[in-house]
Write an enzyme that holds these catalytic residues in place. Structure first.
Site, PDB file in Angstrom:
ATOM      1  N   CYS A   2       0.761  -1.344   0.031  1.00 56.47           N
ATOM      2  CA  CYS A   2       0.034  -0.005  -0.180  1.00 56.47           C
ATOM      3  C   CYS A   2       0.706   1.295   0.010  1.00 56.47           C
ATOM      4  O   CYS A   2       1.958   1.297   0.245  1.00 56.47           O
ATOM      5  CB  CYS A   2      -0.984  -0.061   1.303  1.00 56.47           C
ATOM      6  SG  CYS A   2      -0.280   0.564   2.502  1.00 56.47           S
ATOM      7  N   CYS A   5       2.688   2.193   3.154  1.00 61.19           N
ATOM      8  CA  CYS A   5       3.870   1.148   3.541  1.00 61.19           C
ATOM      9  C   CYS A   5       5.047   1.595   2.665  1.00 61.19           C
ATOM     10  O   CYS A   5       6.097   1.476   2.981  1.00 61.19           O
ATOM     11  CB  CYS A   5       3.398  -0.391   3.080  1.00 61.19           C
ATOM     12  SG  CYS A   5       2.454  -1.064   4.316  1.00 61.19           S
ATOM     13  N   ASP A  28       0.217  15.768   5.422  1.00 63.27           N
ATOM     14  CA  ASP A  28      -0.935  15.235   4.425  1.00 63.27           C
ATOM     15  C   ASP A  28      -0.393  15.963   3.066  1.00 63.27           C
ATOM     16  O   ASP A  28      -0.012  17.124   2.988  1.00 63.27           O
ATOM     17  CB  ASP A  28      -2.166  15.641   4.808  1.00 63.27           C
ATOM     18  CG  ASP A  28      -3.310  14.858   3.971  1.00 63.27           C
ATOM     19  OD1 ASP A  28      -3.942  13.981   4.482  1.00 63.27           O
ATOM     20  OD2 ASP A  28      -3.458  14.998   2.947  1.00 63.27           O
ATOM     21  N   ASN A  82     -10.825   7.963   9.917  1.00 63.78           N
ATOM     22  CA  ASN A  82     -12.028   7.192   9.120  1.00 63.78           C
ATOM     23  C   ASN A  82     -11.564   5.665   8.974  1.00 63.78           C
ATOM     24  O   ASN A  82     -10.380   5.289   8.963  1.00 63.78           O
ATOM     25  CB  ASN A  82     -12.080   7.650   7.507  1.00 63.78           C
ATOM     26  CG  ASN A  82     -12.175   9.222   7.562  1.00 63.78           C
ATOM     27  OD1 ASN A  82     -12.929   9.598   8.428  1.00 63.78           O
ATOM     28  ND2 ASN A  82     -11.767   9.761   6.946  1.00 63.78           N
ATOM     29  N   GLY A  88     -15.366   6.573   5.096  1.00 60.42           N
ATOM     30  CA  GLY A  88     -14.796   7.149   4.372  1.00 60.42           C
ATOM     31  C   GLY A  88     -13.185   7.040   4.375  1.00 60.42           C
ATOM     32  O   GLY A  88     -12.641   8.088   3.658  1.00 60.42           O
ATOM     33  N   HIS A  95      -4.587   5.280   9.614  1.00 57.23           N
ATOM     34  CA  HIS A  95      -3.925   6.719   9.923  1.00 57.23           C
ATOM     35  C   HIS A  95      -4.588   7.665  10.681  1.00 57.23           C
ATOM     36  O   HIS A  95      -5.906   7.572  10.306  1.00 57.23           O
ATOM     37  CB  HIS A  95      -3.559   7.380   8.590  1.00 57.23           C
ATOM     38  CG  HIS A  95      -4.697   7.628   7.733  1.00 57.23           C
ATOM     39  ND1 HIS A  95      -5.020   6.213   6.807  1.00 57.23           N
ATOM     40  CD2 HIS A  95      -5.542   8.464   7.171  1.00 57.23           C
ATOM     41  CE1 HIS A  95      -6.010   6.589   6.198  1.00 57.23           C
ATOM     42  NE2 HIS A  95      -6.431   7.827   6.424  1.00 57.23           N
ATOM     43  N   HIS A  97      -5.607  11.553  11.241  1.00 59.20           N
ATOM     44  CA  HIS A  97      -5.273  12.911  10.961  1.00 59.20           C
ATOM     45  C   HIS A  97      -5.219  13.650  12.200  1.00 59.20           C
ATOM     46  O   HIS A  97      -6.108  13.876  12.898  1.00 59.20           O
ATOM     47  CB  HIS A  97      -6.604  13.239  10.192  1.00 59.20           C
ATOM     48  CG  HIS A  97      -6.721  12.721   8.833  1.00 59.20           C
ATOM     49  ND1 HIS A  97      -6.693  13.216   7.466  1.00 59.20           N
ATOM     50  CD2 HIS A  97      -7.655  11.305   8.394  1.00 59.20           C
ATOM     51  CE1 HIS A  97      -7.071  12.350   6.812  1.00 59.20           C
ATOM     52  NE2 HIS A  97      -7.425  11.310   7.237  1.00 59.20           N
TER      53      HIS A  97
HETATM   54  P1  5GP Z   1      -8.661   9.025   4.469  1.00 57.77           P
HETATM   55  O1  5GP Z   1      -9.690   9.647   3.646  1.00 57.77           O
HETATM   56  O2  5GP Z   1      -8.163   7.511   3.967  1.00 57.77           O
HETATM   57  O3  5GP Z   1      -8.956   9.123   5.888  1.00 57.77           O
HETATM   58  O4  5GP Z   1      -7.365   9.939   4.168  1.00 57.77           O
HETATM   59  C1  5GP Z   1      -6.436   9.617   3.410  1.00 57.77           C
HETATM   60  C2  5GP Z   1      -5.311  10.938   3.283  1.00 57.77           C
HETATM   61  O5  5GP Z   1      -4.299  10.503   2.624  1.00 57.77           O
HETATM   62  C3  5GP Z   1      -5.847  11.981   2.445  1.00 57.77           C
HETATM   63  O6  5GP Z   1      -5.976  13.406   3.411  1.00 57.77           O
HETATM   64  C4  5GP Z   1      -4.846  12.224   1.315  1.00 57.77           C
HETATM   65  O7  5GP Z   1      -4.538  13.598   1.230  1.00 57.77           O
HETATM   66  C5  5GP Z   1      -3.672  11.629   1.876  1.00 57.77           C
HETATM   67  N1  5GP Z   1      -2.881  11.208   1.035  1.00 57.77           N
HETATM   68  C6  5GP Z   1      -3.240  10.299  -0.039  1.00 57.77           C
HETATM   69  N2  5GP Z   1      -1.953   9.801  -0.431  1.00 57.77           N
HETATM   70  C7  5GP Z   1      -0.906  10.479  -0.032  1.00 57.77           C
HETATM   71  C8  5GP Z   1       0.673  10.420  -0.553  1.00 57.77           C
HETATM   72  O8  5GP Z   1       0.939   9.970  -1.231  1.00 57.77           O
HETATM   73  N3  5GP Z   1       1.191  11.317   0.346  1.00 57.77           N
HETATM   74  C9  5GP Z   1       0.617  11.944   1.546  1.00 57.77           C
HETATM   75  N4  5GP Z   1       1.767  12.633   2.179  1.00 57.77           N
HETATM   76  N5  5GP Z   1      -0.658  12.033   1.797  1.00 57.77           N
HETATM   77  C10 5GP Z   1      -1.510  11.137   1.037  1.00 57.77           C
HETATM   78 ZN    ZN Z   2       0.343  -0.339   4.412  1.00 56.52          ZN
END
Ligand code: 5GP
Ligand code: ZN
Length: 118
Positions: A2, A5, A28, A82, A88, A95, A97
């Site tokens: 992923c 990872c 982010d 989430n 979502g 993770h 936020h």
């Molecule tokens: P989720 O919707 O899964 O709670 O949040 C995923 C978060 O990961 C989003 O806020 C998105 O902006 C962030 N994100 C997705 N891909 C990357 C990446 O490659 N690098 C970083 N730094 N953030 C990412």
């Molecule tokens: Zn992973």
């Protein structure tokens, strides 16, 4: 493997703010506030539902350290995760936020029109 990872393995770059043996905090890519970090365990855990209490306990300490390092501990911040499709979650690696650096808008849940929650 992923995307988070790959960040752990340094296969793709990230703006890392704090790291130890077990966890990583990085900015982010699409911030919603002056400070918007993602805090993850280095081992692949799908989401909050899957983390062990032992690892979560260490993660709590790490998150508190990150908040202190970013000087958010006194003024406050928001921490959210989430879980799964209905929650979502887009990246299926646990993770949190950590969002702050400004007074964040918040519609109190009791003020929310029930029809707007879904
Ligand atoms: P989720 O919707 O899964 O709670 O949040 C995923 C978060 O990961 C989003 O806020 C998105 O902006 C962030 N994100 C997705 N891909 C990357 C990446 O490659 N690098 C970083 N730094 N953030 C990412
Ligand atoms: Zn992973």
């Amino acid at each position: 493997m992923c995307i988070f990872c790959k960040i752990v393995n340094k296969e793709i770059p990230a703006n890392i703010e704090l790291e130890n043996d077990d966890f990583l905090a990085f900015h982010d890519i699409n911030p919603i506030a002056p400070i918007h970090l993602l805090i993850i365990p280095k081992v692949h855990v799908q989401n909050f539902q899957e983390i062990s209490p032992e690892l979560m306990s260490k993660m709590t300490t790490f998150i508190q350290e990150v908040a202190k390092k970013m000087r958010l501990d006194k003024d406050g911040y928001r921490l959210l995760t989430n879980i799964g499709e209905n929650g979502g979650q887009e990246v299926m690696h646990l993770h949190f936020h950590l969002v702050g650096g400004a007074k964040l808008k918040w519609v109190h849940l009791s003020d929310l029109n029930p029809k707007e929650a879904i």
